[in-house]
Design an enzyme around this catalytic site. Structure first.
Site, PDB file in Angstrom:
ATOM      1  CB  THR A  30      -0.875   0.055   1.145  1.00  0.00           C
ATOM      2  OG1 THR A  30      -1.957  -1.066   1.036  1.00  0.00           O
ATOM      3  CG2 THR A  30      -1.472   1.261   1.357  1.00  0.00           C
ATOM      4  CG  HIS A 179      -4.628  -9.135   1.351  1.00  0.00           C
ATOM      5  ND1 HIS A 179      -3.801 -10.094   2.275  1.00  0.00           N
ATOM      6  CD2 HIS A 179      -4.057  -8.065   1.704  1.00  0.00           C
ATOM      7  CE1 HIS A 179      -2.910  -9.174   2.979  1.00  0.00           C
ATOM      8  NE2 HIS A 179      -3.192  -8.043   2.654  1.00  0.00           N
ATOM      9  CG  ASN A 182      -0.599  -8.741   6.098  1.00  0.00           C
ATOM     10  OD1 ASN A 182      -0.223  -9.532   6.871  1.00  0.00           O
ATOM     11  ND2 ASN A 182      -0.058  -7.960   5.047  1.00  0.00           N
ATOM     12  CE1 TYR A 184      -6.059  -4.275   6.130  1.00  0.00           C
ATOM     13  CE2 TYR A 184      -4.382  -5.724   5.317  1.00  0.00           C
ATOM     14  CZ  TYR A 184      -4.556  -4.648   5.987  1.00  0.00           C
ATOM     15  OH  TYR A 184      -3.567  -3.666   6.096  1.00  0.00           O
ATOM     16  CG  ASN A 239      -4.566  -4.528  10.278  1.00  0.00           C
ATOM     17  OD1 ASN A 239      -4.371  -3.246  10.633  1.00  0.00           O
ATOM     18  ND2 ASN A 239      -4.330  -4.833   8.993  1.00  0.00           N
TER      19      ASN A 239
HETATM   20  C1  LIG Z   1       4.550   0.323   3.027  1.00  0.00           C
HETATM   21  C2  LIG Z   1       4.171  -1.020   3.169  1.00  0.00           C
HETATM   22  C3  LIG Z   1       2.819  -1.314   2.680  1.00  0.00           C
HETATM   23  C4  LIG Z   1       2.558  -2.704   2.660  1.00  0.00           C
HETATM   24  N1  LIG Z   1       1.190  -2.899   2.087  1.00  0.00           N
HETATM   25  C5  LIG Z   1       0.821  -4.087   1.944  1.00  0.00           C
HETATM   26  C6  LIG Z   1      -0.561  -4.295   1.294  1.00  0.00           C
HETATM   27  O1  LIG Z   1      -1.257  -3.707   0.583  1.00  0.00           O
HETATM   28  N2  LIG Z   1      -0.730  -5.769   1.066  1.00  0.00           N
HETATM   29  C7  LIG Z   1      -0.016  -6.916   1.618  1.00  0.00           C
HETATM   30  O2  LIG Z   1      -0.656  -7.999   1.631  1.00  0.00           O
HETATM   31  N3  LIG Z   1       1.066  -6.547   2.432  1.00  0.00           N
HETATM   32  C8  LIG Z   1       1.513  -5.390   2.451  1.00  0.00           C
HETATM   33  N4  LIG Z   1       2.605  -4.986   3.150  1.00  0.00           N
HETATM   34  C9  LIG Z   1       3.483  -6.067   3.686  1.00  0.00           C
HETATM   35  C10 LIG Z   1       4.587  -6.545   2.427  1.00  0.00           C
HETATM   36  O3  LIG Z   1       3.822  -7.259   1.664  1.00  0.00           O
HETATM   37  C11 LIG Z   1       5.493  -7.643   3.261  1.00  0.00           C
HETATM   38  O4  LIG Z   1       4.782  -8.527   3.365  1.00  0.00           O
HETATM   39  C12 LIG Z   1       6.318  -7.071   4.212  1.00  0.00           C
HETATM   40  O5  LIG Z   1       6.905  -5.835   3.983  1.00  0.00           O
HETATM   41  C13 LIG Z   1       7.494  -8.097   4.699  1.00  0.00           C
HETATM   42  O6  LIG Z   1       8.351  -8.172   3.818  1.00  0.00           O
HETATM   43  P1  LIG Z   1       9.909  -7.737   3.724  1.00  0.00           P
HETATM   44  O7  LIG Z   1      10.467  -7.941   4.973  1.00  0.00           O
HETATM   45  O8  LIG Z   1      10.473  -7.985   2.382  1.00  0.00           O
HETATM   46  O9  LIG Z   1       9.489  -5.999   3.560  1.00  0.00           O
HETATM   47  C14 LIG Z   1       3.360  -3.643   3.335  1.00  0.00           C
HETATM   48  C15 LIG Z   1       4.381  -3.338   3.650  1.00  0.00           C
HETATM   49  C16 LIG Z   1       5.080  -2.123   3.758  1.00  0.00           C
HETATM   50  C17 LIG Z   1       6.354  -1.939   4.180  1.00  0.00           C
END
Ligand SMILES: Cc1cc2nc3c(=O)[nH]c(=O)nc-3n(C[C@H](O)[C@H](O)[C@H](O)COP(=O)(O)O)c2cc1C
Length: 371
Positions: A30, A179, A182, A184, A239
């Site tokens: 997001t 999705h 997380n 939702y 959440n």
């Molecule tokens: C800014 C931001 C926004 C995110 N928005 C979503 C989202 O819209 N949908 C989702 O499934 N996960 C979302 N996540 C989680 C990421 O998809 C991912 O699971 C999380 O960052 C862990 O991976 P990483 O360690 O490689 O960053 C978001 C993470 C970040 C940092």
């Protein structure tokens, strides 16, 4: 089917009829740049900059007005949004990338100030999430009590996911990710702490999984199984999700059913599960019983990603925050170029700062630096 050959993070791989450039997936994130919930040119530039990922999964995108959780997240339920998304998919495809849209219905994780007129906050049961939500008009607000969905609401919502998936194909997406992670709406049905329903959508594991599976089934029927992936986050507590005793049984059941549906991929955020012995066994059992493509996510760097692929723990690895600040992440990892850290202050702001202004590696500079 899984290939047993050596899996190279940077090598090309087939996924459900598509050929991906590499095994590095851009995780859904997001970014709150969709003013009025409509995708725009800035977003097209952002995604095109990251088209060297094997597959981009977009930010969470609402299948309906009720699903809009955060300020400035996009939707995919009207013509203007479809036109906006076309700019994104064209830009990514022009750069030889692949892109799925993540369909995210926020359920109770919202505030009425973030919803358009006529939309309402719904969930599996009338249980509010504790915590606050940013709204552009009223600042931080406590999350509100949702209305428990009736059976008619459930049917309508499944229909909204189907329309959104059809819109996604019209907009040029290669597929959709449902999705169910997380905290939702879909996970609000899976988890017995947020789902205390007495009908066939609550209580037993089969009943709590029914909503997710019916959506998956209906979406598959509409656009084809090779275009549908599902995201899960067992043991995740984002959440206001609470851990419960039946997590392994719930996810083993759900994943076996998703296997029967022959979905394109399962995308598991595994960092919370990895922290417990039970969770580690669940990850192993999911890998064993789910024979289609498995994507793992959660704090992976190059070494850990390569290890996971070599040990056959996953077929693909998704990267989140590192893709925010390193648009050319595959190139940087392949060449061991130091990564730029992301600016978390700009994760959800409205403009190009901290969004499309991260530098892409300059080849001349590398040549000079390595001389
Ligand atoms: C800014 C931001 C926004 C995110 N928005 C979503 C989202 O819209 N949908 C989702 O499934 N996960 C979302 N996540 C989680 C990421 O998809 C991912 O699971 C999380 O960052 C862990 O991976 P990483 O360690 O490689 O960053 C978001 C993470 C970040 C940092």
């Amino acid at each position: 089917m899984k290939s047993k050959s050596i899996k190279d993070l940077f090598g090309s791989v087939a996924l459900a009829g598509m050929q991906l450039k590499n095994r590095m997936i851009m995780a859904p994130m997001t970014r709150a740049r969709a003013i009025g919930a409509i995708p725009n040119d800035l977003m097209a530039l952002y995604y095109a900059q990251r088209a060297t990922a094997g597959l981009i999964i977009t930010e969470g995108t609402a299948p309906s007005p009720n699903g809009l959780g955060y300020a400035r997240i996009p939707g995919i339920f009207n013509d203007e949004q479809i036109e906006g998304w076309k700019k994104v998919t064209e830009a990514v495809h022009n750069d030889d990338g692949k892109i799925f849209v993540q369909l995210m219905h926020a359920g109770r994780v919202t505030h009425s100030a973030n919803l358009p007129a006529g939309a309402e906050i719904v969930s599996s049961s009338a249980i509010a999430a504790s915590g606050n939500m940013w709204t552009d008009t009223q600042g931080m607000q406590a999350m509100e009590l949702p209305r428990a969905m009736t059976k008619a609401d459930i049917e309508n919502t499944i229909g909204e996911f189907v329309s959104a998936a059809i819109n996604a194909i019209k907009a040029g997406f290669d597929g959709v990710e449902l999705h169910a992670a997380n905290g939702y709406l879909l996970e609000q049905f899976l988890n017995p702490n947020t789902n205390v329903r007495k009908d066939e959508y609550g209580g037993t594991i089969e009943n709590r999984s029914r909503f997710v599976l019916e959506i998956a089934q209906a979406v598959i029927k509409a656009i084809g199984k090779e275009k549908v992936g599902v995201r899960i986050s067992p043991y995740g507590t984002f959440n206001d999700m609470q851990v419960y005793a039946e997590i392994p049984a719930t996810y083993n059941y759900l994943v076996n059913e998703l296997q029967q549906l022959d979905i394109a991929y399962l995308h598991m955020i595994d960092f919370a599960a990895r922290a417990t012995t039970e969770g580690q066994s669940l990850i192993k059992s999911i890998r064993k019983h789910f024979s289609n493509t498995l994507i793992l996510n959660g704090g992976y760097d190059k070494a850990r990603a390569e290890q996971a692929l070599q040990q056959d723990e996953a077929d693909l690895i998704s990267f989140g925050s590192t893709f925010i600040s390193n648009p050319d992440l595959p190139y940087k990892l392949a060449n061991n170029i130091p990564l730029t850290p992301p600016d978390a202050q700009a994760f959800y702001t409205a403009d190009e700062k901290g969004y499309t202004d991260y530098a892409v590696v300059n080849l001349n500079e590398i040549l000079i630096a390595t001389k």
